[in-house]
Structures are given as structure tokens and as C-alpha cells.
Write an enzyme that holds these catalytic residues in place. Structure first.
Site, PDB file in Angstrom:
ATOM      1  N   HIS A   1     -12.323-122.211 -17.328  1.00  0.00           N
ATOM      2  CA  HIS A   1     -11.844-121.959 -18.542  1.00  0.00           C
ATOM      3  C   HIS A   1     -10.185-121.665 -18.466  1.00  0.00           C
ATOM      4  O   HIS A   1     -10.187-120.956 -17.626  1.00  0.00           O
ATOM      5  CB  HIS A   1     -12.701-121.410 -19.171  1.00  0.00           C
ATOM      6  CG  HIS A   1     -12.407-121.094 -20.813  1.00  0.00           C
ATOM      7  ND1 HIS A   1     -11.304-120.540 -21.300  1.00  0.00           N
ATOM      8  CD2 HIS A   1     -12.881-121.796 -21.911  1.00  0.00           C
ATOM      9  CE1 HIS A   1     -10.977-120.672 -22.562  1.00  0.00           C
ATOM     10  NE2 HIS A   1     -12.074-121.406 -23.111  1.00  0.00           N
TER      11      HIS A   1
ATOM     12  N   GLU B   1      -9.086-128.854 -22.854  1.00  0.00           N
ATOM     13  CA  GLU B   1      -8.858-127.803 -23.749  1.00  0.00           C
ATOM     14  C   GLU B   1      -7.351-127.381 -23.795  1.00  0.00           C
ATOM     15  O   GLU B   1      -7.039-126.640 -22.767  1.00  0.00           O
ATOM     16  CB  GLU B   1      -9.565-126.777 -23.606  1.00  0.00           C
ATOM     17  CG  GLU B   1     -11.073-126.995 -23.709  1.00  0.00           C
ATOM     18  CD  GLU B   1     -11.655-125.604 -24.015  1.00  0.00           C
ATOM     19  OE1 GLU B   1     -12.714-125.554 -25.008  1.00  0.00           O
ATOM     20  OE2 GLU B   1     -11.563-124.598 -23.330  1.00  0.00           O
TER      21      GLU B   1
HETATM   22  P1  PGA Z   1     -11.739-122.174 -29.956  1.00  0.00           P
HETATM   23  O1  PGA Z   1     -12.042-121.798 -28.396  1.00  0.00           O
HETATM   24  O2  PGA Z   1     -12.639-122.965 -30.342  1.00  0.00           O
HETATM   25  O3  PGA Z   1     -11.935-120.698 -30.784  1.00  0.00           O
HETATM   26  O4  PGA Z   1     -10.148-122.638 -30.133  1.00  0.00           O
HETATM   27  C1  PGA Z   1     -12.360-122.880 -27.586  1.00  0.00           C
HETATM   28  C2  PGA Z   1     -12.675-122.449 -26.023  1.00  0.00           C
HETATM   29  O5  PGA Z   1     -11.744-121.774 -25.681  1.00  0.00           O
HETATM   30  O6  PGA Z   1     -13.547-122.798 -25.541  1.00  0.00           O
END
Ligand code: PGA
Length: 254
Positions: free
Chosen positions: A97, A169
Site C-alpha cells: 500500500h 491507487e
Molecule cells: P480512500 O483510501 O478510499 O480513503 O481514498 C483508499 C486506500 O488507501 O486504500
């Protein structure tokens, strides 16, 4: 989506006590006892893995950890091994992540070690990739994401890649309320599938599930889910309330 099962994951990050975790599952089960076509994954903090494992018993929901170490056991104070995650009932584990890459010095090399260790223990990785705002603004998104995917997947078997999940992401979209456009997310998801195909062949890459993550909410889920290479969502903030997360799963049930 092309026949791939939609996968919606709740990444609670460093939120929720045991009591709060149990309340969430109770409420969520009441709102959505049957997630329909979608696969639902709950990623609580490590302290709540065991409690959530018990709370989701008898449901189709799956358990995921948010991180893992790559050794089986040993003198690694504070770390958790893939075998320990398997033992507590994890089906999935989030690896790489952006918050871990940014605050805890994870890099392509440690991500690769973690992926291999997870597979060796029978846990399916949810690999996170994504570019920073500066990288996007300087036109480096494709280069950065392809590098992350190649570094992570190199050395994996086609069967492993086809079983795993990659979450795209963009860092600038996480927790900002500013999601990527569905078209931009699709463009990068397509690129991820191409990078996977170049490594393990078309067949393995076609089964790989790709999530979009970054300010996903009930109102914008459907527009991501209709994209041909997007098969789900990794949800942070909007997964903390049962009603909101259920709204996302419903919108993804397609
Ligand atoms: P968010 O986070 O939905 O709060 O933008 C997504 C993530 O970091 O997996």
C-alpha cells in the site's frame, strides 16, 4: 469485467477497536447478508483479525490483513508472518500500500519478497500500485506503474498472477475526496493488465483482477465497475461505516 468476479475490499487502515469492528460486521451482515455477485473482503487492523474472523464465520465475506512480513518465523519483533495470517483465517493480504511505501520504507524489492512469501503460505496478495501527484503531473504515470507491476510480478507463476489482485491507487486520490476519472483509471488498469501479460502470458493476465482505489464511494462505484479492466474497489474512508460500504458493494454487484 469480462467474467471476472467483482472484488470489493474494506481497508480500515489504523481504525477501529475490537468492539467497533464487531459492531461493523453485525451492522453490515444485517444490511447485506448476501453480497450477490460481488466478493466482499474485510481488512481490519491486525488487532481485530481474530475477532473479525469469528464475526464473519458462516458468511461469504473474506478476511484480509493489511501487511505481512516475508519470513516464516524468527526474531523480528513487531512483525507478523504469512503463516500467522493464515492461522488467524486470512484469505488475502494487502501488500505494498502506498502508505507503507511512503511511511515505512517499503519498496519494489520488499514488496516482491512479501508477495512470494504470501503465495508460499497460501494467502492471496492484493498488490497496491500507483503514482504520486508529481509523477502524474510530469507524465510519468505509465512508467511508474509499469515498473511497480513488473518488479512485483517478476518470478511469479502465471497461475499465481491469475489468482491475485492488483489495486491501482493513485496516491493523490487516496483520502482526498478527489477520485481519478473512470477513463483515467481504466487507462492505467489496461496498462497493468498488459504489463502482467508481458510477464506471464495473456491467459494469466486475463484472470487477474484489478481494483481501483482512491476516494471510492457509493455514488462513484458504478462508473469504475463498468470499465473493461476494472474488477473491483479497494475502499478506505467509505468502508468505515457499514451503510456506506454496503452501498459500494451493492453498486458493484453489477
Ligand atoms: P480512500 O483510501 O478510499 O480513503 O481514498 C483508499 C486506500 O488507501 O486504500
Amino acid at each position: 469485467m469480462l467474467g471476472r468476479k467483482p472484488i470489493i475490499a474494506a481497508n480500515w487502515k489504523m481504525h477501529k477497536t475490537l468492539a467497533e469492528s464487531e459492531t461493523f460486521i453485525r451492522e453490515f451482515r444485517a444490511i447485506l447478508p448476501d453480497p450477490g455477485a460481488a466478493e466482499v473482503v474485510i481488512c481490519p487492523p491486525a488487532t481485530a483479525l481474530s475477532a473479525v474472523a469469528r464475526a464473519i464465520e458462516g458468511t461469504p465475506y473474506k478476511l484480509s490483513a493489511q501487511n505481512v512480513y516475508w519470513e516464516k518465523s524468527g526474531a523480528f519483533t513487531g512483525e507478523i508472518s504469512p503463516l500467522q495470517l493464515k492461522d488467524v483465517g486470512c484469505h488475502y493480504v494487502i501488500i505494498g500500500h502506498s502508505e507503507r511505501r511512503q511511511y515505512f520504507a517499503e519498496n519494489d524489492q520488499t514488496v516482491s519478497l512479501k508477495l512470494k512469501a504470501a503465495f508460499a503460505a497460501g494467502i492471496v496478495p492484493i498488490l497496491c500500485v500507483g503514482e504520486s501527484r508529481a509523477e502524474r503531473e510530469t507524465g510519468r504515470t505509465d512508467e511508474v506503474v509499469s515498473r511497480q507491476v513488473r518488479a512485483a510480478l517478476v518470478g511469479l507463476r502465471a497461475a499465481e498472477v491469475s489468482a491475485m489482485v492488483v489495486a491501482y491507487e493513485p496516491i493523490w486520490a487516496i483520502g482526498t475526496g478527489l477520485a481519478a476519472t473512470a477513463a483515467d483509471a481504466q487507462a492505467v488498469a489496461g496498462l497493468i493488465r498488459e504489463a502482467a501479460a508481458a510477464l506471464v502470458g495473456r491467459e494469466g493476465a486475463e484472470s487477474l483482477r484489478i481494483q481501483y482505489g482512491g476516494s471510492v464511494k457509493p455514488e462513484n462505484t458504478a462508473e469504475f465497475m463498468v470499465q473493461p479492466d476494472i474488477d473491483g474497489a479497494l475502499v478506505g474512508g467509505a468502508s468505515l461505516e457499514a451503510a456506506s460500504f454496503a452501498g459500494i458493494v451493492r453498486a458493484a454487484g453489477c
